[in-house]
Each structure stands twice: as structure tokens, then as C-alpha cells.
Design an enzyme around this catalytic site. Structure first.
Site, PDB file in Angstrom:
ATOM      1  N   CYS A   1       0.825  -1.205   0.000  1.00 34.59           N
ATOM      2  CA  CYS A   1       0.000   0.000   0.000  1.00 34.59           C
ATOM      3  C   CYS A   1       0.855   1.250   0.000  1.00 34.59           C
ATOM      4  O   CYS A   1       1.326   1.696   1.056  1.00 34.59           O
ATOM      5  CB  CYS A   1      -0.920  -0.019   1.212  1.00 34.59           C
ATOM      6  SG  CYS A   1      -1.899   1.472   1.368  1.00 34.59           S
TER       7      CYS A   1
ATOM      8  N   CYS B   1      -0.437   4.082   2.163  1.00 36.13           N
ATOM      9  CA  CYS B   1      -0.222   3.967   3.612  1.00 36.13           C
ATOM     10  C   CYS B   1       1.236   4.257   3.960  1.00 36.13           C
ATOM     11  O   CYS B   1       1.517   4.891   4.967  1.00 36.13           O
ATOM     12  CB  CYS B   1      -0.526   2.558   4.107  1.00 36.13           C
ATOM     13  SG  CYS B   1      -2.001   1.845   3.422  1.00 36.13           S
ATOM     14  N   ASP B   2       2.161   3.754   3.145  1.00 33.63           N
ATOM     15  CA  ASP B   2       3.571   3.735   3.569  1.00 33.63           C
ATOM     16  C   ASP B   2       4.499   4.610   2.741  1.00 33.63           C
ATOM     17  O   ASP B   2       5.671   4.765   3.081  1.00 33.63           O
ATOM     18  CB  ASP B   2       4.085   2.280   3.501  1.00 33.63           C
ATOM     19  CG  ASP B   2       3.243   1.347   4.356  1.00 33.63           C
ATOM     20  OD1 ASP B   2       2.759   1.816   5.399  1.00 33.63           O
ATOM     21  OD2 ASP B   2       3.062   0.179   3.978  1.00 33.63           O
TER      22      ASP B   2
END
Ligand code: NDP
Length: 311
Positions: free
Chosen positions: A136, A139-140
Site C-alpha cells: 500500500c 499507507c507507507d
């Protein structure tokens, strides 16, 4: 002994499909119980900008879109349980749904458990999971400022992730196992014209390498020549498609060869009467937030009419 309450409908899963079926069943006075999962909201929770959901001309973030639909479902009386379903028994009615030891009974069920990101299946990928390896970018991605990262895959997700990562990374290498992308032309063009993105065609990731803390690079295999090469990268973002979340229903409901629930043509009916399916858990073709929402609406209408037919 007290009589256990029997719900009209339990909705399992809380992406756009489940939430839309919640709006419709709630407005039909069925007082749906949504068991939304501990990580509620589905794949949209990991998406930055959604530009193609009708009604948002300026775009909307995935989490905002989910929150908006959830509020709409709540407004009409949907009840939410933020837990994971652990077991089901659909062999007799009322249907049984367990959340650990807690048993819920329902006259009907709508399944909208969606799909999850796929992994390469190599051991070193697991070793460096969350130590460089991620499924992701949204997200990261921000953890990878001014370093080199790689994305695997050749679909729209890979293009989207690569574009997103250019906001942070120094260089983004897309590793693709063939010599052309399956992504849409517009996304492909954006990627190919981006100065921070390079494409490594005909390559597979053989190994993730690193030190005791983090990954530092990849070993790639050129599938045309068979040659191995090293790529320096501190992040590896997997964008190689998805797997339907149907483990709970194995041997219970009919699935296709890769595990997607089978619904009867032009409906949300599964092979068990009273159990309906909507969204990515039964759709491996369109997989859009809007088609998921549309099929959630279909499931709610099918469910409502079926309950009505029972009298
Ligand atoms: P896709 O299935 O479209 O693409 C997966 C990619 O990963 C393919 O290029 C495939 O290669 C590659 N791949 C699969 N398995 C492996 C493996 N084991 N090793 C290496 N490579 C692998 O998935 P996406 O998630 O990209 O997209 C899913 C759907 O969602 C599509 O319909 C897409 O259009 C849509 N989507 C739309 C977006 C938008 O409109 N903004 C954004 C994101 C997704 P190969 O090509 O060789 O099969």
C-alpha cells in the site's frame, strides 16, 4: 432461557458494496446489522484520490468517501459491529454468524467482504514485510523520502502507486514481467512520461535483500535472457492484483476457480437462497467503487424482495 434475537439481515463487510446495501436495507426498514470487520472500509481506506466516483467533481479521498457513505447508512438506522466474523453456518435458517463465541442469527445475509492485495509468495518478501515491503503506497509511501523504491505489476494499481510514490521517492522503478502494461492508456502515458519513473520490462523479483533492519535491494531475473541483476531499492510496493476474501465461505458457497463468489446472472443471489453477495468478493471484472456500490444496491433490493416473498 431467553429467545435469541433474529436479525432481518446481517451484512458482512463494509466497503462501498456493504455500506450501500446498508443504506438500502435500512431505508426499507430492515434495521440491518453490519459486521464491518476490525479494519473496516475495505480497499478505499488505502486509496488517496478517487476521481471517478460520480458526485465528487473535485475528487474525494477514499477514507472520506467511506466515512460519508457510512454516515448515510447510520442515518437510516444501520447498526455497526466493528469485529471480524469468525465462522458461518448457512446450512439451515435462520443463518448463523459467529464473532468469536458470540452467535448472531439472521433471516438473510449480504456478503460484501471484498478482496485483498496479493503477494509474490517469496520468503524474503515476508522477512522484509513492513521493513521496506508494502502492499500500500498510500499507507507507507511517505516513509520513503529521497530514496529509491520499486513497484511490481503492470496494471492500473501499479501505475497509480508509482505516480503516488514520485511525491516522496528519488526514483521509482516499475518491475513488470512482460513488455507491455495492462493498465489503461492514460495511466500508462502518465507513467512513461514521468521523469522520476523508470520501467524495467520483462523482469521478475526473485529475492528481496537487506540487512538486519531493512531491505536494501532486489534481485531481479530478466525473463527473456534468464540473467540476474541487482536493483538498489529501500522500498518494494506490491501491486499485482487481489484475492477475494472468501476463506470464511469455502465449502459453504460456490466460488470460481480463484475463489470469487458466484452469483446468478444479473442478480446478487448465491447458490444458497437468502444469502446474497455484492462488490469485489463476486466481481473480478469491474472492481470499481461505483460498481461495488451498485451491486450493493442490487443485493439490498434482492434481499428485501426475497424477505417479502417469505411473508
Ligand atoms: P490487475 O490484475 O489489473 O494487474 C495486476 C498486474 O500484476 C498485471 O500487470 C500482472 O501481470 C501483474 N502480476 C500478477 N501476478 C504477478 C506476479 N505473481 N508477479 C509479477 N507480476 C504479477 O490488478 P490491478 O490491481 O492493477 O487492477 C485491478 C482492477 O482495478 C483493474 O480493473 C484496474 O483497471 C482497476 N483499477 C483502476 C484504477 C483507476 O481507474 N484509477 C486504479 C487501480 C485499479 P500481467 O499483466 O502479466 O498479467
Amino acid at each position: 432461557m431467553t429467545q435469541q434475537n433474529i436479525e432481518n439481515v446481517i451484512i458482512i463487510g463494509s466497503g462501498p458494496a456493504g455500506l450501500t446495501s446498508a443504506i438500502y436495507t435500512a431505508r426499507a426498514n430492515l434495521a440491518p446489522l453490519m459486521i464491518e470487520g476490525e479494519e473496516s472500509g475495505g480497499q478505499l481506506m488505502m486509496t488517496t484520490e478517487v476521481e471517478n466516483f460520480p458526485g465528487f467533481p473535485k475528487g474525494v479521498t477514499g477514507p472520506e468517501l467511506i466515512q460519508t457513505i457510512r454516515e448515510q447508512a447510520e442515518r437510516f438506522g444501520t447498526r455497526f459491529l466493528t469485529k471480524n466474523v469468525t465462522k458461518v453456518d448457512f446450512s439451515t435458517r435462520p443463518f448463523k454468524v459467529w464473532v468469536d463465541k458470540e452467535l448472531y442469527l439472521s433471516k438473510s445475509i449480504i456478503i460484501s467482504t471484498g478482496a485483498s492485495a496479493k503477494y509474490l509468495g517469496i520468503e524474503s518478501e515476508r522477512i522484509y514485510m513492513n521493513r521496506g515491503v508494502s502492499a500500500c503506497a498510500t499507507c507507507d509511501g511517505a516513509f520513503f523520502r529521497n530514496v529509491d523504491v520499486a513497484v511490481v505489476g503492470g496494471g492500473d494499481t501499479a501505475m497509480e502507486e508509482a505516480m503516488f510514490l514520485t511525491r516522496f521517492a528519488k526514483k521509482v522503478s516499475i518491475i513488470h514481467r512482460r513488455d507491455s502494461f495492462r493498465a489503461s492508456k492514460i495511466m500508462t502515458d502518465r507513467v512513461l512520461n514521468h521523469s522520476k519513473i523508470e520501467v524495467l520490462w520483462n523482469r521478475e523479483v526473485i529475492e528481496v535483500v537487506g540487512n538486519s533492519k531493512n531491505m536494501t535491494g532486489l534481485v531481479l531475473k530478466n525473463v527473456v535472457t534468464g540473467g540476474l541483476e541487482n536493483l538498489s531499492a529501500e522500498g518494494l510496493f506490491l501491486a499485482i492484483g487481489h484475492k477475494p476474501n472468501t476463506d470464511l465461505f469455502k465449502g459453504v458457497l460456490d466460488t470460481n476457480e480463484v475463489g470469487y463468489l458466484i452469483t446468478k446472472p444479473h442478480s446478487s443471489y448465491t447458490n444458497i437462497e437468502g444469502v446474497f453477495a455484492a462488490g469485489d468478493v463476486q466481481d473480478h471484472v469491474y472492481r470499481q467503487a461505483i460498481t461495488a456500490a451498485g451491486s450493493g444496491c442490487m443485493a439490498a433490493i434482492d434481499c428485501e424482495r426475497w424477505l417479502e416473498s417469505l411473508g
